[in-house]
Design a protein around this motif. Structure first.
Motif, PDB file in Angstrom:
ATOM      1  N   LEU A  67       0.830  -1.204   0.000  1.00 36.26           N
ATOM      2  CA  LEU A  67       0.000   0.000   0.000  1.00 36.26           C
ATOM      3  C   LEU A  67       0.865   1.254   0.000  1.00 36.26           C
ATOM      4  O   LEU A  67       0.565   2.226  -0.707  1.00 36.26           O
ATOM      5  CB  LEU A  67      -0.920  -0.003   1.223  1.00 36.26           C
ATOM      6  CG  LEU A  67      -2.063  -1.013   1.211  1.00 36.26           C
ATOM      7  CD1 LEU A  67      -2.756  -1.051   2.568  1.00 36.26           C
ATOM      8  CD2 LEU A  67      -3.088  -0.672   0.112  1.00 36.26           C
ATOM      9  N   GLU A  68       1.929   1.254   0.777  1.00 37.44           N
ATOM     10  CA  GLU A  68       2.812   2.408   0.819  1.00 37.44           C
ATOM     11  C   GLU A  68       3.411   2.685  -0.563  1.00 37.44           C
ATOM     12  O   GLU A  68       3.489   3.850  -1.003  1.00 37.44           O
ATOM     13  CB  GLU A  68       3.924   2.181   1.841  1.00 37.44           C
ATOM     14  CG  GLU A  68       3.447   2.235   3.294  1.00 37.44           C
ATOM     15  CD  GLU A  68       4.516   1.857   4.286  1.00 37.44           C
ATOM     16  OE1 GLU A  68       5.573   1.318   3.851  1.00 37.44           O
ATOM     17  OE2 GLU A  68       4.308   2.061   5.494  1.00 37.44           O
ATOM     18  N   ARG A  69       3.837   1.632  -1.247  1.00 41.52           N
ATOM     19  CA  ARG A  69       4.422   1.815  -2.593  1.00 41.52           C
ATOM     20  C   ARG A  69       3.374   2.375  -3.560  1.00 41.52           C
ATOM     21  O   ARG A  69       3.665   3.281  -4.342  1.00 41.52           O
ATOM     22  CB  ARG A  69       4.941   0.488  -3.129  1.00 41.52           C
ATOM     23  CG  ARG A  69       6.276   0.081  -2.555  1.00 41.52           C
ATOM     24  CD  ARG A  69       6.902  -1.030  -3.402  1.00 41.52           C
ATOM     25  NE  ARG A  69       8.135  -1.522  -2.806  1.00 41.52           N
ATOM     26  CZ  ARG A  69       8.863  -2.495  -3.315  1.00 41.52           C
ATOM     27  NH1 ARG A  69       8.475  -3.088  -4.455  1.00 41.52           N
ATOM     28  NH2 ARG A  69       9.972  -2.884  -2.706  1.00 41.52           N
ATOM     29  N   TYR A  70       2.167   1.823  -3.493  1.00 39.32           N
ATOM     30  CA  TYR A  70       1.114   2.309  -4.398  1.00 39.32           C
ATOM     31  C   TYR A  70       0.811   3.779  -4.142  1.00 39.32           C
ATOM     32  O   TYR A  70       0.686   4.582  -5.084  1.00 39.32           O
ATOM     33  CB  TYR A  70      -0.148   1.468  -4.224  1.00 39.32           C
ATOM     34  CG  TYR A  70      -1.355   2.057  -4.924  1.00 39.32           C
ATOM     35  CD1 TYR A  70      -1.465   2.021  -6.309  1.00 39.32           C
ATOM     36  CD2 TYR A  70      -2.377   2.665  -4.195  1.00 39.32           C
ATOM     37  CE1 TYR A  70      -2.561   2.575  -6.961  1.00 39.32           C
ATOM     38  CE2 TYR A  70      -3.469   3.227  -4.840  1.00 39.32           C
ATOM     39  CZ  TYR A  70      -3.550   3.175  -6.214  1.00 39.32           C
ATOM     40  OH  TYR A  70      -4.631   3.733  -6.858  1.00 39.32           O
ATOM     41  N   LEU A  71       0.683   4.150  -2.870  1.00 42.84           N
ATOM     42  CA  LEU A  71       0.352   5.527  -2.536  1.00 42.84           C
ATOM     43  C   LEU A  71       1.476   6.489  -2.912  1.00 42.84           C
ATOM     44  O   LEU A  71       1.222   7.672  -3.159  1.00 42.84           O
ATOM     45  CB  LEU A  71       0.048   5.627  -1.040  1.00 42.84           C
ATOM     46  CG  LEU A  71      -1.210   4.887  -0.582  1.00 42.84           C
ATOM     47  CD1 LEU A  71      -1.304   4.858   0.932  1.00 42.84           C
ATOM     48  CD2 LEU A  71      -2.453   5.529  -1.188  1.00 42.84           C
ATOM     49  N   ALA A  72       2.693   5.984  -3.005  1.00 42.10           N
ATOM     50  CA  ALA A  72       3.836   6.802  -3.426  1.00 42.10           C
ATOM     51  C   ALA A  72       4.051   6.749  -4.931  1.00 42.10           C
ATOM     52  O   ALA A  72       5.063   7.258  -5.446  1.00 42.10           O
ATOM     53  CB  ALA A  72       5.103   6.350  -2.697  1.00 42.10           C
ATOM     54  N   ASP A  73       3.090   6.132  -5.650  1.00 38.32           N
ATOM     55  CA  ASP A  73       3.214   5.956  -7.106  1.00 38.32           C
ATOM     56  C   ASP A  73       4.476   5.204  -7.472  1.00 38.32           C
ATOM     57  O   ASP A  73       5.121   5.479  -8.504  1.00 38.32           O
ATOM     58  CB  ASP A  73       3.173   7.311  -7.829  1.00 38.32           C
ATOM     59  CG  ASP A  73       1.828   7.998  -7.694  1.00 38.32           C
ATOM     60  OD1 ASP A  73       0.800   7.299  -7.781  1.00 38.32           O
ATOM     61  OD2 ASP A  73       1.803   9.221  -7.499  1.00 38.32           O
ATOM     62  N   ALA A  74       4.855   4.245  -6.613  1.00 37.39           N
ATOM     63  CA  ALA A  74       6.098   3.497  -6.835  1.00 37.39           C
ATOM     64  C   ALA A  74       5.849   2.012  -7.051  1.00 37.39           C
ATOM     65  O   ALA A  74       6.789   1.220  -7.019  1.00 37.39           O
ATOM     66  CB  ALA A  74       7.039   3.691  -5.646  1.00 37.39           C
ATOM     67  N   LEU A  75       4.602   1.631  -7.292  1.00 36.76           N
ATOM     68  CA  LEU A  75       4.289   0.204  -7.467  1.00 36.76           C
ATOM     69  C   LEU A  75       4.554  -0.209  -8.905  1.00 36.76           C
ATOM     70  O   LEU A  75       4.106   0.471  -9.827  1.00 36.76           O
ATOM     71  CB  LEU A  75       2.830  -0.067  -7.102  1.00 36.76           C
ATOM     72  CG  LEU A  75       2.411  -1.535  -7.072  1.00 36.76           C
ATOM     73  CD1 LEU A  75       3.208  -2.309  -6.028  1.00 36.76           C
ATOM     74  CD2 LEU A  75       0.923  -1.665  -6.809  1.00 36.76           C
TER      75      LEU A  75
END
Length: 491
Positions: free
Chosen positions: A483-491
């Motif tokens: 979730l953290e990666r997705y929210l940082a646009d890093a997924l």
């Protein structure tokens, strides 16, 4: 000291609103299949409010079920004269009302009595709340499945049907033979085009018996579409205890729900209807924009938070909304991927509607559970999530968030949370899903081989790649970090 709910006890109840009408003034006009919590918090509440105005006392409900488990509910309600306590809960307080719109409840399996009541000229509406999985819909095509064993049985035994649709058809046939006009069939379930889906089920069963009969059904019987909405959790000992402690009422089957409720209906009732517009029902010529909005934004939102919350061992929905990663995940997926592919709705701002949904999800008193939201994903994902994915693909837009929603569902169906706790079976197809999820752990694309759920998306290379990356990430670093990666646009 508590008061045991019954007609005789109503004058003694001072902690809840009680019917302002006398039950003996009511006569039946609606026959309803599926006397569960949602029906008693929704349709029955609207009718109770209408009866309280002194209106339409010839539209009371007679209930019925078709499952053995329905007899348990019937026994509880019979012992309290078919009354139900409905507790509306908001963050700043609760209010209770006793509803009395139902005046009888026929036993499951009492086929002849059910068909007799369906054939009664006083029965002018037959309504249904039988859940999304009760319509014999093929998940991939979203069309009626005439090959289901229950339907095949009813086609061969039309005089002794076992399904809701077989019973409805038997009642219609008896009315036709007696020269009695057909009743209206009104679905109150949360599925797209619920009226059309119900028509396809009744006419589809009829076609297996006689194609001319199917044509008669389609040309004679009305099946209005409707959008229904009220968050209504399952009742547990927790709710019964709260009712006793806070309102001093002993009710074996109370219903707890939010204060909000909505009902939008196509006004197509040739046999007549109660004046429900006087108590807030919105009658329209086309309900599709409203149901599209609700199913994509609200139900799609529920599906978005359910599986990551379940994987993080979160029990209540309001607790999920308090988790900063999950609430932010919901907001990002809705605003960037779901709402942009929802068509306009008359006099409605979609972003305002979503903000209302957020408030409703966050209600700390409602007691809605993450497990309830995660229930029956094999029926709900094709209705609530997959269509938005398909629309994103068709428009050439990104779908990282929606692919992640599907990946969280797959990971949940593996049967353990991130902490290693066991997830108890939570889907009619649980064994199949867990086996597929195990295969997908090594080969994520295996999950998408379920073409009855994903349809043509199973062959879309872009979706396969995005989903596979999302699932692999969840397995590698866990739910929270993903979730953290997705929210940082890093997924």
């Amino acid at each position: 000291m508590t008061t045991r709910l019954s007609l005789a006890a109503l004058p003694a109840i001072e902690t809840a609103a009680t019917p302002r009408y006398r039950r003996e003034t009511l006569s039946p006009g609606i026959f309803h299949f599926g006397i569960g919590n949602f029906h008693r918090a929704h349709q029955a509440v609207y009718l109770d409010a209408l009866f309280n105005l002194g209106e339409d006392h010839d539209w009371a409900i007679i209930g019925a079920g078709v499952r053995d488990a329905d007899e348990v509910m019937r026994g509880k309600l019979r012992a309290q004269d078919w009354l139900t306590t409905v507790v509306e809960q908001e963050a700043d307080g609760s209010a209770a009302r006793v509803t009395g719109a139902m005046i009888d409840y026929l036993s499951p399996g009492d086929t002849e009595a059910i068909i007799d009541r369906l054939a009664d000229p006083n029965t002018r509406i037959v309504s249904l709340t039988i859940t999304e999985g009760g319509y014999y819909i093929d998940p991939a095509s979203q069309s009626f499945d005439p090959s289901h064993p229950d339907i095949v049985h009813d086609a061969a035994h039309s005089d002794a049907p076992g399904t809701v649709f077989g019973l409805i058809l038997a009642g219609l046939l008896r009315r036709r033979d007696a020269g009695i006009p057909a009743f209206t069939v009104m679905s109150c379930d949360n599925i797209p085009g619920n009226g059309a889906v119900t028509e396809n089920a009744v006419a589809g069963l009829a076609a297996l018996i006689d194609p001319a009969l199917a044509q008669w059904v389609r040309s004679t019987v009305s099946f209005p579409n409707g959008m229904v909405d009220r968050i209504t959790p399952a009742t547990s000992e927790r709710e019964r205890r709260i009712l006793a402690d806070a309102f001093a009422i002993d009710d074996a089957a109370p219903v707890f729900c939010e204060n909000f409720r909505q009902w939008v209906l196509e006004d197509d009732f040739p046999a007549g209807r109660p004046a429900l517009e006087k108590v807030g029902v919105q009658f329209v010529s086309d309900v599709a924009p409203y149901e599209h909005m609700k199913i994509r934004i609200l139900n799609g939102g529920h599906a978005t938070i359910a599986y990551p919350a379940g994987l993080l061992d979160i029990h209540f929905v309001h607790e999920a909304m308090e988790h900063p990663l999950i609430s932010a995940f919901l907001r990002k997926v809705e605003r960037e991927e779901i709402i942009p592919v929802v068509p306009p709705v008359p006099d409605t701002d979609l972003h305002d509607y979503f903000r209302l949904c957020e408030q409703r999800f966050a209600n700390p008193r409602i007691g809605d559970t993450v497990r309830r939201l995660a229930l029956d994903g094999s029926n709900r994902q094709p209705k609530f999530i997959v269509p938005s994915i398909a629309d994103r693909i068709e428009s050439g837009a990104g779908l990282t968030g929606l692919a992640l929603v599907s990946a969280f569902w797959c990971r949940y169906c593996h049967g353990t949370t991130d902490s290693g706790a066991t997830i108890e079976p939570n889907d009619p197809a649980w064994d199949r899903l867990t086996a597929q999820a195990e295969r997908a752990r090594k080969n994520p694309a295996a999950w998408l081989e379920m073409t009855d759920i994903y349809g043509a998306l199973s062959q879309d290379a872009g979706f396969i790649e995005t989903f596979s990356h999302a699932l692999a990430t969840i397995w590698t670093i866990g739910t929270a970090a993903t979730l953290e990666r997705y929210l940082a646009d890093a997924l």
